[in-house]
Design a protein around this motif. Structure first.
Motif, mmCIF file in Angstrom:
data_model
loop_
_atom_site.group_PDB
_atom_site.id
_atom_site.type_symbol
_atom_site.label_atom_id
_atom_site.label_comp_id
_atom_site.label_asym_id
_atom_site.label_seq_id
_atom_site.Cartn_x
_atom_site.Cartn_y
_atom_site.Cartn_z
ATOM 1 N N MET A 153 0.845 -1.178 0.000
ATOM 2 C CA MET A 153 0.000 0.000 0.000
ATOM 3 C C MET A 153 0.888 1.237 0.000
ATOM 4 O O MET A 153 2.051 1.166 0.387
ATOM 5 C CB MET A 153 -0.960 -0.027 1.177
ATOM 6 N N HIS A 154 0.320 2.336 -0.405
ATOM 7 C CA HIS A 154 1.080 3.579 -0.493
ATOM 8 C C HIS A 154 0.755 4.468 0.707
ATOM 9 O O HIS A 154 -0.415 4.653 1.040
ATOM 10 C CB HIS A 154 0.752 4.318 -1.789
ATOM 11 N N LEU A 155 1.791 4.990 1.357
ATOM 12 C CA LEU A 155 1.628 5.855 2.520
ATOM 13 C C LEU A 155 2.217 7.222 2.219
ATOM 14 O O LEU A 155 3.352 7.336 1.763
ATOM 15 C CB LEU A 155 2.334 5.262 3.745
ATOM 16 N N GLN A 156 1.420 8.246 2.485
ATOM 17 C CA GLN A 156 1.884 9.622 2.360
ATOM 18 C C GLN A 156 1.584 10.331 3.678
ATOM 19 O O GLN A 156 0.447 10.318 4.141
ATOM 20 C CB GLN A 156 1.179 10.314 1.202
ATOM 21 N N ILE A 157 2.617 10.938 4.274
ATOM 22 C CA ILE A 157 2.455 11.691 5.512
ATOM 23 C C ILE A 157 2.805 13.148 5.218
ATOM 24 O O ILE A 157 3.904 13.439 4.745
ATOM 25 C CB ILE A 157 3.348 11.151 6.646
ATOM 26 N N ILE A 158 1.841 14.017 5.512
ATOM 27 C CA ILE A 158 1.989 15.435 5.206
ATOM 28 C C ILE A 158 1.870 16.232 6.497
ATOM 29 O O ILE A 158 0.964 16.005 7.295
ATOM 30 C CB ILE A 158 0.897 15.886 4.210
ATOM 31 N N THR A 159 2.808 17.166 6.696
ATOM 32 C CA THR A 159 2.742 18.101 7.815
ATOM 33 C C THR A 159 2.530 19.497 7.235
ATOM 34 O O THR A 159 2.656 19.681 6.031
ATOM 35 C CB THR A 159 4.042 18.077 8.656
ATOM 36 N N PRO A 160 2.244 20.484 8.081
ATOM 37 C CA PRO A 160 2.097 21.844 7.554
ATOM 38 C C PRO A 160 3.360 22.353 6.836
ATOM 39 O O PRO A 160 3.272 23.176 5.943
ATOM 40 C CB PRO A 160 1.819 22.688 8.805
ATOM 41 N N GLU A 161 4.520 21.819 7.188
ATOM 42 C CA GLU A 161 5.773 22.259 6.581
ATOM 43 C C GLU A 161 6.053 21.612 5.235
ATOM 44 O O GLU A 161 6.532 22.261 4.317
ATOM 45 C CB GLU A 161 6.966 21.978 7.512
ATOM 46 N N ASN A 162 5.821 20.281 5.116
ATOM 47 C CA ASN A 162 6.166 19.556 3.885
ATOM 48 C C ASN A 162 5.624 18.133 3.895
ATOM 49 O O ASN A 162 5.004 17.701 4.858
ATOM 50 C CB ASN A 162 7.693 19.541 3.696
ATOM 51 N N VAL A 163 5.886 17.417 2.809
ATOM 52 C CA VAL A 163 5.576 15.991 2.741
ATOM 53 C C VAL A 163 6.733 15.281 3.438
ATOM 54 O O VAL A 163 7.880 15.346 2.999
ATOM 55 C CB VAL A 163 5.435 15.503 1.284
ATOM 56 N N VAL A 164 6.423 14.607 4.538
ATOM 57 C CA VAL A 164 7.444 13.971 5.363
ATOM 58 C C VAL A 164 7.787 12.581 4.848
ATOM 59 O O VAL A 164 8.931 12.141 4.921
ATOM 60 C CB VAL A 164 6.968 13.898 6.830
ATOM 61 N N PHE A 165 6.798 11.870 4.310
ATOM 62 C CA PHE A 165 6.997 10.485 3.863
ATOM 63 C C PHE A 165 6.081 10.213 2.693
ATOM 64 O O PHE A 165 4.921 10.606 2.714
ATOM 65 C CB PHE A 165 6.690 9.521 5.022
ATOM 66 N N ASP A 166 6.593 9.503 1.664
ATOM 67 C CA ASP A 166 5.792 9.192 0.477
ATOM 68 C C ASP A 166 6.384 7.961 -0.198
ATOM 69 O O ASP A 166 7.234 8.075 -1.072
ATOM 70 C CB ASP A 166 5.789 10.394 -0.471
ATOM 71 N N CYS A 167 5.986 6.753 0.260
ATOM 72 C CA CYS A 167 6.554 5.494 -0.242
ATOM 73 C C CYS A 167 5.560 4.339 -0.086
ATOM 74 O O CYS A 167 4.575 4.446 0.634
ATOM 75 C CB CYS A 167 7.811 5.125 0.533
ATOM 76 N N GLU A 168 5.882 3.233 -0.719
ATOM 77 C CA GLU A 168 5.146 1.988 -0.524
ATOM 78 C C GLU A 168 5.579 1.371 0.804
ATOM 79 O O GLU A 168 6.761 1.393 1.148
ATOM 80 C CB GLU A 168 5.436 1.009 -1.657
ATOM 81 N N VAL A 169 4.607 0.837 1.561
ATOM 82 C CA VAL A 169 4.897 0.237 2.868
ATOM 83 C C VAL A 169 4.140 -1.079 3.022
ATOM 84 O O VAL A 169 3.195 -1.358 2.292
ATOM 85 C CB VAL A 169 4.519 1.191 4.028
ATOM 86 N N ASP A 170 4.563 -1.881 3.994
ATOM 87 C CA ASP A 170 3.873 -3.133 4.319
ATOM 88 C C ASP A 170 2.750 -2.908 5.321
ATOM 89 O O ASP A 170 1.710 -3.547 5.253
ATOM 90 C CB ASP A 170 4.850 -4.154 4.894
ATOM 91 N N ALA A 171 2.981 -2.000 6.285
ATOM 92 C CA ALA A 171 1.993 -1.743 7.334
ATOM 93 C C ALA A 171 2.298 -0.400 7.974
ATOM 94 O O ALA A 171 3.427 0.085 7.924
ATOM 95 C CB ALA A 171 2.047 -2.836 8.400
ATOM 96 N N VAL A 172 1.274 0.177 8.588
ATOM 97 C CA VAL A 172 1.467 1.412 9.357
ATOM 98 C C VAL A 172 0.622 1.310 10.619
ATOM 99 O O VAL A 172 -0.529 0.889 10.583
ATOM 100 C CB VAL A 172 1.125 2.676 8.534
ATOM 101 N N THR A 173 1.232 1.643 11.755
ATOM 102 C CA THR A 173 0.547 1.649 13.045
ATOM 103 C C THR A 173 0.428 3.101 13.482
ATOM 104 O O THR A 173 1.425 3.836 13.476
ATOM 105 C CB THR A 173 1.319 0.818 14.079
ATOM 106 N N LEU A 174 -0.780 3.487 13.855
ATOM 107 C CA LEU A 174 -1.084 4.893 14.126
ATOM 108 C C LEU A 174 -1.632 5.093 15.535
ATOM 109 O O LEU A 174 -2.353 4.240 16.048
ATOM 110 C CB LEU A 174 -2.112 5.387 13.110
ATOM 111 N N PRO A 175 -1.325 6.251 16.142
ATOM 112 C CA PRO A 175 -1.856 6.555 17.478
ATOM 113 C C PRO A 175 -3.247 7.197 17.374
ATOM 114 O O PRO A 175 -3.376 8.407 17.238
ATOM 115 C CB PRO A 175 -0.828 7.545 18.046
ATOM 116 N N GLY A 176 -4.285 6.385 17.395
ATOM 117 C CA GLY A 176 -5.648 6.906 17.316
ATOM 118 C C GLY A 176 -6.065 7.594 18.600
ATOM 119 O O GLY A 176 -5.436 7.425 19.646
ATOM 120 N N LYS A 177 -7.122 8.380 18.531
ATOM 121 C CA LYS A 177 -7.647 9.065 19.729
ATOM 122 C C LYS A 177 -8.049 8.067 20.813
ATOM 123 O O LYS A 177 -7.925 8.345 21.992
ATOM 124 C CB LYS A 177 -8.860 9.921 19.366
ATOM 125 N N ASP A 178 -8.549 6.886 20.395
ATOM 126 C CA ASP A 178 -9.000 5.876 21.351
ATOM 127 C C ASP A 178 -8.028 4.714 21.478
ATOM 128 O O ASP A 178 -8.395 3.649 21.969
ATOM 129 C CB ASP A 178 -10.376 5.349 20.936
#
Length: 97
Positions: A1-26
């Motif tokens: 799958m393709h992951l793109q991480i964008i911050t107000p400053e720039n695109v921090v990450f933009d590559c194919e990945v196997d998995a992503v673990t995220l800190p959800g609100k819950d």
């Protein structure tokens, strides 16, 4: 799958990945290839990115914010204060603070 991480400053990450673990609100959650479409808010924490070996070699960390996990060199980490995530058709877009 393709992951793109964008911050107000720039695109921090933009590559194919196997998995992503995220800190959800819950609590922390993981997305894998072919995950159902999702939109969610993120809390403060660390995004854990499991990369392909080739992706890891090709990734150019211009922002300096992404760092390698001390316990696993194929896992990249990015600390965030919050944000929003959308996944649809094997593309994950993270808008992070």
């Amino acid at each position: 799958m393709h992951l793109q991480i964008i911050t107000p400053e720039n695109v921090v990450f933009d590559c194919e990945v196997d998995a992503v673990t995220l800190p959800g609100k819950d609590g922390e959650f993981q997305l894998l290839n072919n995950h159902a479409p999702i939109v969610a808010t993120l809390g403060e924490g660390t995004i854990k990115i499991k990369v392909h070996t080739k992706t890891f070699e090709d990734f150019d960390n211009q922002s300096g914010k992404v760092y390698t996990s001390p316990s696993n060199e194929s896992t990249l980490l990015l600390d965030i204060k919050g944000g929003t995530i959308e996944m649809n058709n094997n593309k994950v877009i993270v808008l992070a603070n």
